[in-house]
Each structure stands twice: as C-alpha cells, then as structure tokens.
Design a protein around this motif. Sequence first.
Motif, PDB file in Angstrom:
ATOM      1  N   VAL A  60       0.840  -1.192   0.000  1.00 51.33           N
ATOM      2  CA  VAL A  60       0.000   0.000   0.000  1.00 51.33           C
ATOM      3  C   VAL A  60       0.879   1.248   0.000  1.00 51.33           C
ATOM      4  CG1 VAL A  60      -1.862  -1.195   1.206  1.00 51.33           C
ATOM      5  CG2 VAL A  60      -0.165   0.064   2.536  1.00 51.33           C
ATOM      6  N   GLY A  61       0.248   2.347  -0.419  1.00 50.22           N
ATOM      7  CA  GLY A  61       0.968   3.595  -0.515  1.00 50.22           C
ATOM      8  C   GLY A  61       0.833   4.443   0.731  1.00 50.22           C
ATOM      9  N   PRO A  62       1.463   5.613   0.726  1.00 52.60           N
ATOM     10  CA  PRO A  62       1.310   6.538   1.842  1.00 52.60           C
ATOM     11  C   PRO A  62      -0.153   6.923   2.041  1.00 52.60           C
ATOM     12  CG  PRO A  62       3.080   7.232   0.362  1.00 52.60           C
ATOM     13  CD  PRO A  62       2.350   6.120  -0.329  1.00 52.60           C
ATOM     14  N   ASP A  63      -0.527   7.138   3.284  1.00 52.03           N
ATOM     15  CA  ASP A  63      -1.871   7.568   3.650  1.00 52.03           C
ATOM     16  C   ASP A  63      -2.943   6.517   3.336  1.00 52.03           C
ATOM     17  OD1 ASP A  63      -1.348   9.951   4.883  1.00 52.03           O
ATOM     18  OD2 ASP A  63      -1.616  11.158   3.081  1.00 52.03           O
ATOM     19  N   TYR A  64      -2.541   5.253   3.177  1.00 55.60           N
ATOM     20  CA  TYR A  64      -3.529   4.222   2.854  1.00 55.60           C
ATOM     21  C   TYR A  64      -4.566   4.078   3.964  1.00 55.60           C
ATOM     22  CZ  TYR A  64      -5.572  -0.421   2.211  1.00 55.60           C
ATOM     23  OH  TYR A  64      -6.456  -1.456   2.072  1.00 55.60           O
ATOM     24  N   PHE A  65      -4.108   4.041   5.212  1.00 56.35           N
ATOM     25  CA  PHE A  65      -5.029   3.806   6.331  1.00 56.35           C
ATOM     26  C   PHE A  65      -5.949   5.005   6.532  1.00 56.35           C
ATOM     27  CE2 PHE A  65      -1.237   1.253   6.983  1.00 56.35           C
ATOM     28  CZ  PHE A  65      -1.792  -0.008   7.093  1.00 56.35           C
ATOM     29  N   ARG A  66      -5.459   6.183   6.237  1.00 59.96           N
ATOM     30  CA  ARG A  66      -6.321   7.371   6.311  1.00 59.96           C
ATOM     31  C   ARG A  66      -7.317   7.382   5.172  1.00 59.96           C
ATOM     32  NH1 ARG A  66      -4.446  13.177   4.574  1.00 59.96           N
ATOM     33  NH2 ARG A  66      -6.340  14.378   4.946  1.00 59.96           N
ATOM     34  N   THR A  67      -6.884   6.995   3.978  1.00 64.59           N
ATOM     35  CA  THR A  67      -7.769   7.025   2.814  1.00 64.59           C
ATOM     36  C   THR A  67      -8.878   5.993   2.937  1.00 64.59           C
ATOM     37  OG1 THR A  67      -5.940   7.787   1.419  1.00 64.59           O
ATOM     38  CG2 THR A  67      -7.856   6.843   0.298  1.00 64.59           C
ATOM     39  N   THR A  68      -8.546   4.794   3.371  1.00 64.83           N
ATOM     40  CA  THR A  68      -9.564   3.751   3.519  1.00 64.83           C
ATOM     41  C   THR A  68     -10.247   3.812   4.872  1.00 64.83           C
ATOM     42  OG1 THR A  68      -7.928   2.171   4.361  1.00 64.83           O
ATOM     43  CG2 THR A  68      -8.316   2.201   1.968  1.00 64.83           C
ATOM     44  N   GLN A  69      -9.771   4.700   5.723  1.00 62.60           N
ATOM     45  CA  GLN A  69     -10.288   4.824   7.097  1.00 62.60           C
ATOM     46  C   GLN A  69     -10.242   3.481   7.816  1.00 62.60           C
ATOM     47  OE1 GLN A  69     -14.043   6.925   7.235  1.00 62.60           O
ATOM     48  NE2 GLN A  69     -13.174   8.791   6.358  1.00 62.60           N
ATOM     49  N   THR A  70      -9.090   2.795   7.645  1.00 61.17           N
ATOM     50  CA  THR A  70      -8.807   1.582   8.411  1.00 61.17           C
ATOM     51  C   THR A  70      -8.206   1.992   9.743  1.00 61.17           C
ATOM     52  OG1 THR A  70      -8.378   0.305   6.393  1.00 61.17           O
ATOM     53  CG2 THR A  70      -7.494  -0.567   8.455  1.00 61.17           C
ATOM     54  N   PRO A  71      -8.856   1.705  10.866  1.00 59.11           N
ATOM     55  CA  PRO A  71      -8.345   2.172  12.165  1.00 59.11           C
ATOM     56  C   PRO A  71      -6.994   1.547  12.501  1.00 59.11           C
ATOM     57  CG  PRO A  71     -10.637   1.477  12.319  1.00 59.11           C
ATOM     58  CD  PRO A  71     -10.138   1.000  10.995  1.00 59.11           C
ATOM     59  N   LEU A  72      -6.106   2.351  13.064  1.00 61.64           N
ATOM     60  CA  LEU A  72      -4.832   1.879  13.589  1.00 61.64           C
ATOM     61  C   LEU A  72      -4.955   1.754  15.098  1.00 61.64           C
ATOM     62  CD1 LEU A  72      -2.301   3.987  11.486  1.00 61.64           C
ATOM     63  CD2 LEU A  72      -2.643   1.519  11.360  1.00 61.64           C
TER      64      LEU A  72
ATOM     65  N   LEU B  54      -2.473 -10.664   8.577  1.00 65.77           N
ATOM     66  CA  LEU B  54      -2.138  -9.937   7.359  1.00 65.77           C
ATOM     67  C   LEU B  54      -1.111  -8.874   7.707  1.00 65.77           C
ATOM     68  CD1 LEU B  54      -4.275  -8.639   4.482  1.00 65.77           C
ATOM     69  CD2 LEU B  54      -3.138  -6.929   5.889  1.00 65.77           C
ATOM     70  N   PHE B  55      -0.179  -8.622   6.787  1.00 69.24           N
ATOM     71  CA  PHE B  55       0.768  -7.527   6.976  1.00 69.24           C
ATOM     72  C   PHE B  55       0.793  -6.641   5.740  1.00 69.24           C
ATOM     73  CE2 PHE B  55       3.297 -10.973   5.187  1.00 69.24           C
ATOM     74  CZ  PHE B  55       4.068 -10.342   4.220  1.00 69.24           C
ATOM     75  N   TYR B  56       1.137  -5.387   5.971  1.00 68.37           N
ATOM     76  CA  TYR B  56       1.225  -4.383   4.913  1.00 68.37           C
ATOM     77  C   TYR B  56       2.682  -3.958   4.740  1.00 68.37           C
ATOM     78  CZ  TYR B  56      -3.768  -3.780   6.101  1.00 68.37           C
ATOM     79  OH  TYR B  56      -5.098  -3.969   6.377  1.00 68.37           O
ATOM     80  N   LEU B  57       3.091  -3.792   3.479  1.00 66.39           N
ATOM     81  CA  LEU B  57       4.405  -3.245   3.165  1.00 66.39           C
ATOM     82  C   LEU B  57       4.223  -1.954   2.378  1.00 66.39           C
ATOM     83  CD1 LEU B  57       6.389  -6.429   2.042  1.00 66.39           C
ATOM     84  CD2 LEU B  57       6.398  -5.320   4.285  1.00 66.39           C
ATOM     85  N   PRO B  58       5.143  -0.994   2.531  1.00 70.39           N
ATOM     86  CA  PRO B  58       5.037   0.266   1.776  1.00 70.39           C
ATOM     87  C   PRO B  58       5.355   0.046   0.297  1.00 70.39           C
ATOM     88  CG  PRO B  58       7.038   0.245   3.087  1.00 70.39           C
ATOM     89  CD  PRO B  58       6.277  -0.982   3.468  1.00 70.39           C
TER      90      PRO B  58
END
Length: 827
Positions: free
Chosen positions: A549-561, A632-636
């Motif tokens: 995923v790219g920068p700001d992915y969690f903000r864009t999809t509103q996936t809570p951290l 699941l894991f995310y890489l930049p």
Amino acid sequence: MNSLLQDLRYTVRSLAQKPGFTAAVILTLSLGIGANTTLFSLINAVLLRPPAIERPDEIVELFTGDYDGRRYGASSYLDYLDFRERIEGLTGIVAYAVTPVSMMSDGATSRESCMLTTPNYFSVLGITPRLGRFFDSEVSGDFEADPVAVIGYGIWQRVYGGNSEIIGRSITLNGQILTVIGVAPPGFSGTDRGAAAALWAPLGLERQLTRASYSRLDRGSPWLRLLGRLKAGTSAVDVQSQLGVIAGQLNQAYPEIWSDGEGRPRAATVLPESETRLPMTYRGDLLDYMSMLMVVVGLVLVIACANVANLMLARTIERRREIAVRLAVGVTRWRLIRQLLSESILLSLVAGASALLVMLWSTDLLMAFQSLLPVPMVLDVSIDWRILAFTGGVSVLSGLMFGVIPALQASGKSVMPILKAAATAVSGGSPGTIRLRYGLVIVQISLSLLLLAGAGLFLTSLQQAQSVDIGFNPDNTLITSFDLHQQGYGTESGSVFYSELLERISRLANVESVSLAATVPLGGGPGGRMISLDAGTGGSGGEILMNLVGPDYFRTTQTPLVSGRGFSLQDRVGAAYTIVVNESFAQAYQVGQDPLNQRIRLDIVGEGAEFEIIGVARDGKYRTLEERPTPLFYLPMLQHIETLNSLQTATTLLVRTAVDPMELETTVRRVIGSLDEALALFNTNTLANHISVAYLPVRFGSTMLGLFGLLALLISSIGLYGIMAYTVNQHAHGIALRIALGAQRMDILKMILGQTLLVTFIGIGIGLAVAFAVTPVLTRYLYGVTSLDPWVLTAIGLLLAGVALLAGYLPARRAMSLEPMQVLRYE
C-alpha cells in the motif's frame, strides 16, 4: 390423425368463445413458464451452450494437480511438452494463458484481455479466420515468435468499425508494437466460459507482453492451461489412462516438483470440455446454487398450474351438460379426455410462446448483475434449440399438470342425472369438486409463503452481511486501476510515477486523501504469499496475506490503527524496512505485548531481511465476509516496487473525496493521462460498488426469491379471488335467501371473509411447516442466518392475510349487494 385435427379445430373454436378465460390462463402460465425459461437461459449460457468451435465434444482439458493438493491446476511449459509428445490419444494439444494488456491504437487506449497461445491453437479448435490468417509454425514457434496478433471480431467492430483494411496495421500492447494478421470470426472469444478473449498473440511473446519474472523452462512454474482434441475412436477415459502413466513417470523423475505439499504424487486429470465450462474451484457450489434457484422457479410454475387447474375445473363445471350430451351420443371417455387435454396443452403451448417474450425482457434483469462481478462476463442468452426444447417440454408438462385432474373429473360423472336436471341446476359443483378447488388454493398459499420465507431469509442474510464490520470505510472513495509493470516501468521510473501521481491528485479540489494499493479488500482482495517468518518466539512460515500500500492508505480507507502510524512518503527505496501488521498477525506470531518497534525477519525481499513494526491495524474482512480473523501484513509500496512487479498485479489508486466520487472520475483520468497517455485504466468505480461482489450471492438470491415470491403471491391471490367469486356465484340463491330472512349484510361479509381466512390460515400453517423443514438446506447460501426470523415470518403472514382479505372482500361486496327479490324471482 383426422380425429386429432377434429379435436384441434374444436378446441380452437371453444377457446375463442371464452376470450376472457383464455387470456387469464395464458397470462398466468406465461408468467410461470417465463420465470423457468429465464433462469434456464442463464444456465444454458453458463453451462450448456458449447463454445463456437468445431466439434466441441472432441475437446478435452488437461489439468495438473497443485502443490496444495487441488486436482485442477495449471501446467508448466515443460509438462506441456511431455504431454504433447507422449499422449497418443490426441490429435493435438494446445497451451494458452490469459493476460490483461493495455492496447493503444490510433491514439486511443483501452484495457483488453489477451490470450497467449501456441501456434496450433486455432487449427486444433477448428476456427476459420474472418479476415487474414492465424498463427502458424513457420512464423510463430512456442517461444520464437514474430510480433503479430489476431484481433477478435468485437474489437474489429468496436475499435475499427469493421474496416477490411485492418490486416497489416499496427497495434501497441503493453508498449510492444504488433502487426494485425487476422480477425477471429464472430461469436468466437476463446474457450473460457464467461470471460471473453478480445485478441490473441503467440505464446512466444509472453515475456514481452507480461514481463514475467519466472523462467519459462522451469518445470515448477505452472502457468498454462491445456486443451486437446481426441483422436477418432478415443475417449477422455483413454487419455486419462495415458496421462496417469505419464504423471507417474514424471513423479519418479522429478519427485520434488511432481509431489504436493504432503509428499504425495500430484494428480493429472482429463475432463471433457462440457465439464470445464465453470471454474472447477467453484463448479460444485455454483451448480448447487443454480439447482436451488431452479427449484424455486419450479415452485412458481406449480402455483401457476394449480391456479389454472382451478380455472379449468370451473370451466368443466360450466360445460357439464355439453360433456354429458357428448358422452350420451357415444363419445368414449378416452376420446373426451384426449379432447380436454388437447385444450390444456394448446393453452400451455401458446403460453410457452408468450413465455419466450417474457424471457427476452427478464434476462435484462439477470444481466444487470454482471456489473457487480470482478471480471467482465460475456454470456450469450439468446434463444437456441435448447431453450426452445426446454420451453416446449415445460409447456407440455404444465398442460398435463393442470389438465389431467379437470379432464378426469369432467369425464367421470354420471350422464343421466345431469341430463335430467334443469339447466339452472347443473351449474354448481359437487362437494368433492369444491374441496379440490379449495385444496388447490391452499397449495398455492403454502408455496407462496415458502418462497416469501426464502426471500426473507436472504434479505435477513443481506442485512447481516451489510452490518458486518469490514474494517474500513468504502464510502466516498473513487478507485481506478492500472499496470505500470506491463508498460515497462522499472523500480526508479515507477517510484517517480507514483510519487508524482499522488502529489497531483492530492492537490485536486474536493480530494481529502489519496493512496495506492496492490489489492483492495473484498471483491478480489489480498492474496496469500508463502514466506519464511521469524517473529519473537513464534518463528514459522507458510501462506500469509500480504498487501502493498501507498502513503496515507489507512487514512484514505479509514482503516483504524490500534497503535503506531501508517506509511508516509519517507517509507521508500533506500529507507529502513518498515511493516504494519494487523491484530491477528501480532497475536498469531507473538510479537510481544507492545508490537511497536519490534523487529521481525521476513524473506519477502531477501533471506533474513529485518522489518520494523511501525503500526498495528484493526482486523478486517479481506477476501470474504465469512472469513475468521486472519493474519495480514502491509508493506510500503514505494519501498517494494520490485516485489509488486514480481506479483504480476496491477495497482489501484484510491481517492477519498468530499463529494460524489464519480464527479472526479474525468479529472483523475486526465491527471493520469498527463503522466502517461498510453496507460490504460480499468475497474474505475466507487469502492462501495467494487466490494459489492462480496454481497452478490445473498443479493442475487434475495432479489430472485423476492421477485418469484411476489409473483407467486400475485398468482395465488388471483386464484383465491377466483374461488371466492365462484363460491359467491354458486351460492347466490342461498345468500339471497339469508338476506330475505333477515340476515345482516355484515353477517354475509363475515361469512365470506371467514371462509377466505380459513383457507389462508390453513395454507400459512402448511407453508410454515415446510419452510422450517427446508431452512437448513438454504443456510449454506446465507451469511449469519441459521433459522427463520419470527419478525419476518410475522410480516409474511400479515402480508398473505392482507392479500387474502382483499381477494375475499371483492366477492363479499358483490354478495352484500344482492337483491333477494331479483335472485329468488329468477330462481
């Protein structure tokens, strides 16, 4: 033959004298038969209609077992060579692979499906070009090929307007210039069911068009599908025997490659083309689902036939004097039954013809669900001989279903009592006939409740599915996909493109945030990746879900951290490796009470590479709604473009907006085109629409069962109205006498509505019993629903009771308006 013609002429005259009756029967049957024909046309398009090739019954598909034990996998190129040289029961074997390409021609760019094939593909399938020629071994070897292409008839018409001078012109596929040498014939789009190939290129261009990172000559790289044509006198069973011997030999020669994950020999399977028209992974589930829907529309037809049987019973009662006279003058009972059945079958055949018109209209509704599928489907639902045969067979069967009982009832009566009775006295039915007619109405109500209860189950399931916490917010998000790797972008050029794209999109008005992803959750979400993992004391490996995923992915999809941060522009090539894991990953691989800043080793970019956990994301739904919490894991993405390219996957741009996302579609397209005008965009949609494929089974089921249930309710209400109207008509003398003796008109209303509700409640009771019995069968197609909802059943019961009251009120109102003096004087 003469007697049959006489029956037919008599039937036509008889039906023409009762146009209202004839129209009611045809309309009712048209709806019932039309529902069955519509669903059958879909099954025919998906499962029964053979591909447009020569003698498709001679074609077989060859499968190689996967490492995970599944039987129906792809084959490597070296396996294909062995099969081609050593199987004696086939005249030829072809290998092919389908890949998406960006096609540029005359300045226009589009995303198309390209099939890479061995040179003998068209000759083995028996296809003749519409224009030009196909591939041949002189100019196109398996891996030594000229840059040529064959375009499909659809592209020829859509892009080139059917220009006959297309042969010799150039097209650009993924940046490669190819010469068009032929046009496929109309109706041919490959042998893959549903997903159509738009053009074909030689297998020898595979590396140029797909830029595959694996070796073509690696026996452990299965990427080809295989088709063969049987020799005369040879069956698929014979070829299976030959292939089994070869598979055993390959297992002995290459035990590591030709064994599954548990050390067992990999299977090799041969199936006729007719058994491979559905993806083998989903074939069983799809067949069960289609069977369930066919049972549903079959019940609609039973309701329609019960309704028409009631009408036919009423008509035979009216014709009892005519029938008695015919029997008295010597007509045999068999001849009379045959004549009455000829009426039924003629009515049903006319209704069958009308049902084809219903099918042409209603298939548009079925095809509307194509937009929800992750892969564009091209299905031919046009009328062919199978649809005509099915409609004709169902029509004749329907005629027998609703015609036999009235015919037996009419021909079995004693002649003399009817002939002696006054004309006005023979219009009523016997108690047995009345009970039969009420019984048919009860059957209709019971089946209507069953169908409506099924629709209620699917609607409840859909509500349950939509209320599930999927872990992100799909609202107000535009997505569009593209493939830089196929366009020839490398690590550095890809990084520059992504960075520039994110910057330009973020500056647009009404854009709140923007990011990138290798895959989008649900609707074809993240896949698994075999990795070696060393995390805390939980060192292990296996298949783990991964997303780039790219920068700001969690903000864009509103996936809570849950803790930490997401990726930024600083997480790029040259920076320290970072990773974001979900809650299930942190728990399953024991990365500590506080996973932040912990380091784990993954072999994803090299053996022993260390990654720092910078964030923990909330668990969500990634592939299906039914899946349990999954690691699941995310890489930049900006840091791992080479890994992205090795996955052979496209990139999806996600844009969260403050307005309707589709309002920015044109602007986003223009920005991407300014960076690379040859880059084809595809799957442009809202994120909410994209993930709707996860809800497709229950949405399709609730829609179909809801429509069929309402149709059944409509037919049943007409039947109930008919029986009550008939009862009022037959008992007009008794009703008038009651009124004359002082009965209040409200008493008449209560009496008729009481009879109506009695019939309705009996039908509801039987329907409930059956519904509870079949609920366990339906739960396999549902999400989060194991039993019938009492509130849904209550609503259905009230709906049926309300419709029944309306159906009974209209005849009751007529009964209340009877004038005793007029009726009794007439009597």
